[in-house]
Design a protein around this motif. Sequence first.
Motif, mmCIF file in Angstrom:
data_model
loop_
_atom_site.group_PDB
_atom_site.id
_atom_site.type_symbol
_atom_site.label_atom_id
_atom_site.label_comp_id
_atom_site.label_asym_id
_atom_site.label_seq_id
_atom_site.Cartn_x
_atom_site.Cartn_y
_atom_site.Cartn_z
ATOM 1 N N ASN A 154 0.732 -1.257 -0.095
ATOM 2 C CA ASN A 154 0.151 0.141 0.079
ATOM 3 C C ASN A 154 0.829 1.009 -0.091
ATOM 4 O O ASN A 154 0.587 2.239 -0.730
ATOM 5 C CB ASN A 154 -0.989 -0.200 1.232
ATOM 6 C CG ASN A 154 -1.653 1.041 1.124
ATOM 7 O OD1 ASN A 154 -2.561 1.375 0.081
ATOM 8 N ND2 ASN A 154 -1.912 1.913 2.246
ATOM 9 N N SER A 158 1.048 4.179 -3.091
ATOM 10 C CA SER A 158 0.581 5.414 -2.772
ATOM 11 C C SER A 158 1.609 6.541 -2.813
ATOM 12 O O SER A 158 1.358 7.468 -3.545
ATOM 13 C CB SER A 158 0.536 5.595 -1.004
ATOM 14 O OG SER A 158 -0.534 4.731 -0.589
ATOM 15 N N ASN A 161 1.297 7.076 -6.707
ATOM 16 C CA ASN A 161 0.127 7.893 -7.200
ATOM 17 C C ASN A 161 0.272 9.426 -6.996
ATOM 18 O O ASN A 161 0.867 10.033 -6.642
ATOM 19 C CB ASN A 161 -1.046 7.673 -5.992
ATOM 20 C CG ASN A 161 -2.242 6.921 -7.031
ATOM 21 O OD1 ASN A 161 -2.338 7.045 -7.868
ATOM 22 N ND2 ASN A 161 -3.014 6.493 -6.178
#
Length: 161
Positions: A154, A158, A161
């Motif tokens: 994760n 992230s 992104n």
Amino acid sequence: MTFKKDYHLNKISYWNNYDRNYLAKREFDTITFLLKEFCNFELKKGFKVLDLGSGDQFLKNEFEKKEILYFSRDIEDLDFEIDKFDFEDNEFDLVISLAVLEHLKNPDNFLTESQRVLKKGSFLFLSTPNWKYSKNIFYDDVTHVKPYSPESLNEILSIKN
């Protein structure tokens, strides 16, 4: 040829000795179910899918049965850590990568290129062994170089992104 390429080609050759149709259908059904259930994303006729780390392309027939355009790249096509993917920006409705990330020392290029070729609002479907459950056997595969937990996966996603 490098050790890593030889190793994976040998695995593909081994897998070809077995009927993989059942596994392919099951994998396809799982991917489509998870995308629909958790992302409200449904694959449709004419969509374009890129399978990264496709091996023997065992998923190809399942996508083509639904008239979904299937493209693939694997270790013999490019080096995921350094090569630019040979596709246009915003070309794919879905990028799939099953058990590839853990083989990359540096996943930055892989994730950047995956994001580049995805259309806005599309998805990257990743799977990788969960370090929390596989730590005792993770390095039994000699080509595994980087473990991930749900939290670390994760975090890396992230950052991209």
